[in-house]
Structure formats: C-alpha cells, structure tokens
Write a protein that holds these residues in place. Structure first.
Motif, PDB file in Angstrom:
ATOM      1  N   LYS A 190       0.819  -1.231   0.000  1.00 37.94           N
ATOM      2  CA  LYS A 190       0.000   0.000   0.000  1.00 37.94           C
ATOM      3  C   LYS A 190       0.852   1.280   0.000  1.00 37.94           C
ATOM      4  N   ARG A 191       2.050   1.170  -0.564  1.00 38.21           N
ATOM      5  CA  ARG A 191       2.877   2.384  -0.710  1.00 38.21           C
ATOM      6  C   ARG A 191       2.418   3.192  -1.925  1.00 38.21           C
ATOM      7  N   ILE A 192       1.819   2.485  -2.904  1.00 37.81           N
ATOM      8  CA  ILE A 192       1.261   3.159  -4.077  1.00 37.81           C
ATOM      9  C   ILE A 192      -0.107   2.536  -4.374  1.00 37.81           C
TER      10      ILE A 192
ATOM     11  N   PHE B  18      27.497   8.616 -11.752  1.00 33.53           N
ATOM     12  CA  PHE B  18      26.266   8.690 -10.946  1.00 33.53           C
ATOM     13  C   PHE B  18      26.155   7.336 -10.257  1.00 33.53           C
ATOM     14  N   HIS B  19      26.781   7.241  -9.104  1.00 36.51           N
ATOM     15  CA  HIS B  19      27.012   5.940  -8.473  1.00 36.51           C
ATOM     16  C   HIS B  19      26.005   5.657  -7.356  1.00 36.51           C
ATOM     17  N   PHE B  20      25.135   4.676  -7.650  1.00 37.55           N
ATOM     18  CA  PHE B  20      24.114   4.241  -6.685  1.00 37.55           C
ATOM     19  C   PHE B  20      24.683   3.147  -5.784  1.00 37.55           C
ATOM     20  N   PHE B  21      23.987   2.906  -4.677  1.00 37.15           N
ATOM     21  CA  PHE B  21      24.369   1.815  -3.777  1.00 37.15           C
ATOM     22  C   PHE B  21      23.216   0.832  -3.640  1.00 37.15           C
ATOM     23  N   ASN B  22      23.562  -0.379  -3.396  1.00 38.56           N
ATOM     24  CA  ASN B  22      22.626  -1.499  -3.360  1.00 38.56           C
ATOM     25  C   ASN B  22      22.179  -1.779  -1.921  1.00 38.56           C
ATOM     26  N   PRO B  23      20.911  -1.914  -1.608  1.00 38.10           N
ATOM     27  CA  PRO B  23      19.736  -1.784  -2.464  1.00 38.10           C
ATOM     28  C   PRO B  23      19.400  -0.304  -2.753  1.00 38.10           C
TER      29      PRO B  23
END
Ligand code: 3HC
Length: 303
Positions: free
Chosen positions: A70-72, A152-157
């Motif tokens: 129910k987040r969306i 543009f370095h993302f991190f997991n998760p």
C-alpha cells in the motif's frame, strides 16, 4: 549563495525521458527509481531480449510489491508499469534526455557502450555511468562530447540506500553536473560530488573493510571470527553478507581495482576470486536467512 564547487541548479536540463543501458540488478533497481520519482518514460535495454525481459519483469514485480504494501495505489502502479518499456533497439534512445548505464564493470565494455549510444542520442542528452570504481574520464575517452558525461554511483539496495556519488571529471561541464545534482534530488537521494579517483569515496572505505576481512580469512582466520569480531561496530550486515549483496565478482573486481591503484594500501584476494567462481560464501535457509557458512566455501579457503 551557492557553496564553492556546487553547480548552479538553474543550469540543469529538464528530463522528459530516461534511457537505461543494462538490465541487471543495479540497472533494474534504479530504472524503477527513475520511473517512480521522475514519472517520465523509462526505456531499458541490454544485449538481448531475454535480459531485457528479465529486467522489466523485476521492475514489474517490485511495483507489485509496492502496491501490495500500500505504498502506491493500483492506479499509480498501472501508470508506472505503462511508463517502463524494454527494447533492444538503440533508436528508442533518440529522444532520451538522460542516459545512464550499469553494464559489465570493464573499461573497454563501458567505452564501447558510450561510443555506440552517442550515435543514437541527441546532442543535448546527458550521459551517466554507474561505475563503482573505474575512471569516468577514461570511460568517456571515445566520446565526441565527454563534457556531458558524469559518474552517478548508486548503492545497493537502491531503494533504501540514501546516497549517490556524483563523479565530476576534469571534462564534465557545469550543465551536466547541475543536471546530475537536480536529478539526484528528484530521486530523493543525498548527492555528494566526488573527484574521479579510484573507488571515489565510498568504495575506497568499503574496499578497506572488505579487503581486510578477506585478508584475515586468506591468512588463516576463520570466517566466524571475522564476522563476530565486526559485530561491535553495529553494521547492518557482516562483511560476508555485504560481499554477497554487492556480488562476489563485483566485490573481487572492486578489490582488484584498489590494489592496482594503491598496491601498498589495498590487498587483492585470490580466495575471493575462487569464492566468486563458486558463487557463495554463506549458507542460507529457504527464506534466504543466513544459517552459517557454505561448506564448499570453507573448504575452498582451507585450500
Ligand atoms: N530492494 C528494495 N527494497 C529492499 C531491498 C531490495 N533489494 N532490500 C531491503 N529492502 C527494503 C525492505 O523492503 C524494507 O523496506 P520496508 O520497511 O518498506 O518493508 C527495508 O529495506 C528494510 O529491510 P529489512 O527489514 O528486510 O532488512 P534490514 O533492516 O536488515 O535492512 C538492508 C536491509 C537495508 C539491506 C540493510 O541490511 C543494510 O543497510 N545493509 C547494508 C547495505 C550496504 O551497505 N549497501 C552498500 C553496498 S556497496 C555498493 O552498493 C556499491 C557498489 O559499487 C559496490
């Protein structure tokens, strides 16, 4: 007044469509974040249709999870699904304003990907790489317009980790940097601008932790002792869980890159390469909970 080194946000380009190259774990996770937070069409590509389909299926399953938690709403879930398309045709990137890649972490592969995509994208499109430890400047070496490339370095998760490293190379121009900072804000992430040095900032720290943990094991300390000894830091994951989350091959690559750049400060681990071939360090139950160490992994390290 802007702090020194912070780009002028007014220069940021608007993003009406996002292109994602690579449909693996990181790329699929951030493709979902782009569609959720920017609410623009996101097109995702990979080497073949099977890989593309897998990435899109992952995104759909995560949208279903958000809906079930129910987040969306159901309407929102449908809108998000409709904004995601998979393709093997690079011509679908022609109207993308922001193109980001997370393909195999090898310099030649990434250079080839960018040289090829530049033939399809508009001259104004911003290009971004999710590389974790390669030089962004070198990745853009074959570009006609290296000033539009940014790290543009993302991190997991991706959904949970709050940070993005925005890597500013000597070639990156202010429009590109500004767009990257504005995009990171829209993704609701904290962004830090880093120099284009091996491992940037975060992986430099991570490589120390993981490298020392592997070195202890390589020199005869049992896995259990290393894990237990690190508990007092209150880290959310032990080094070996973190290695598996990052991926053992990626982890080995990160250590190799740091060892090559700073041989007197970082260890390389032949055991980690062997463990990456084997595929696992930890034993888990059916629900994925860690139950101990994988027996074969222990014998691999014991030699
Ligand atoms: N995708 C989406 N959401 C995820 C997720 C994933 N893969 N894993 C966990 N989550 C969400 C869960 O759904 C949950 O959300 P909810 O509260 O809305 O239900 C929330 O995260 C917390 O998850 P859990 O309660 O299951 O578990 P934990 O509280 O133990 O948190 C964790 C899990 C966030 C992964 C935590 O263990 C953690 O922070 N670990 C360290 C991760 C880390 O350091 N990552 C950096 C790796 S380095 C890297 O990526 C760089 C690369 O270049 C090498």
């Amino acid at each position: 007044k802007r702090p020194a080194g912070t780009p002028d946000k007014a220069l940021a380009r608007p993003i009406g469509k996002v292109g994602v190259i690579g449909a693996g774990l990181m790329a699929s996770q951030f493709a979902l974040l782009f569609v959720r937070r920017l609410r623009v069409p996101v097109v995702i590509t990979d080497l073949d249709q099977a890989r593309v389909d897998k990435g899109v299926a992952y995104i759909h399953s995560e949208i279903a999870t958000l809906e079930s938690k129910k987040r969306i709403s159901a309407d929102e879930a449908n809108r998000l699904r409709a904004l995601v398309t998979g393709t093997t045709d690079k011509a679908d990137f022609a109207d993308a304003d922001w193109v980001i890649e997370a393909v195999f972490e090898e310099l030649g592969v990434k250079q080839a990907v960018f040289a090829e995509i530049e033939k399809f994208v508009s001259p104004e499109a911003i290009l971004a790489t999710n590389t974790s430890s390669l030089s962004v400047e070198q990745i853009g070496a074959n570009l006609q317009h290296p000033e539009r490339l940014v790290g543009f370095h993302f991190f997991n998760p991706v959904a949970v980790m709050p940070l993005i490293e925005v890597v500013n190379t000597p070639s990156t121009n202010e429009v590109t940097l500004s767009t990257a900072m504005v995009v990171a804000g829209k993704l609701r992430k904290n962004a830090v601008i880093t120099r284009d040095t091996p491992g940037f900032v975060v992986n430099r720290l991570l490589a120390k932790l993981l490298g020392e943990a592997m070195h202890a094991v390589d020199t005869g300390t049992p896995f259990e002792v290393v894990n237990g000894a690190l508990d007092p830091f209150g880290l959310p994951m032990s080094p070996f869980e973190l290695l598996e989350l990052v991926g053992l091959k990626v982890g080995a690559h990160v250590l190799d890159t740091h060892h090559a750049a700073f041989p007197d400060r970082f260890f390389e681990s032949t055991n980690l390469h062997r463990l990456a071939e084997h595929g696992t360090i930890l034993a888990r139950d059916a629900k994925g909970r860690v139950t101990g160490f994988d027996k074969k992994a222990v014998t691999i390290v014991a030699g």
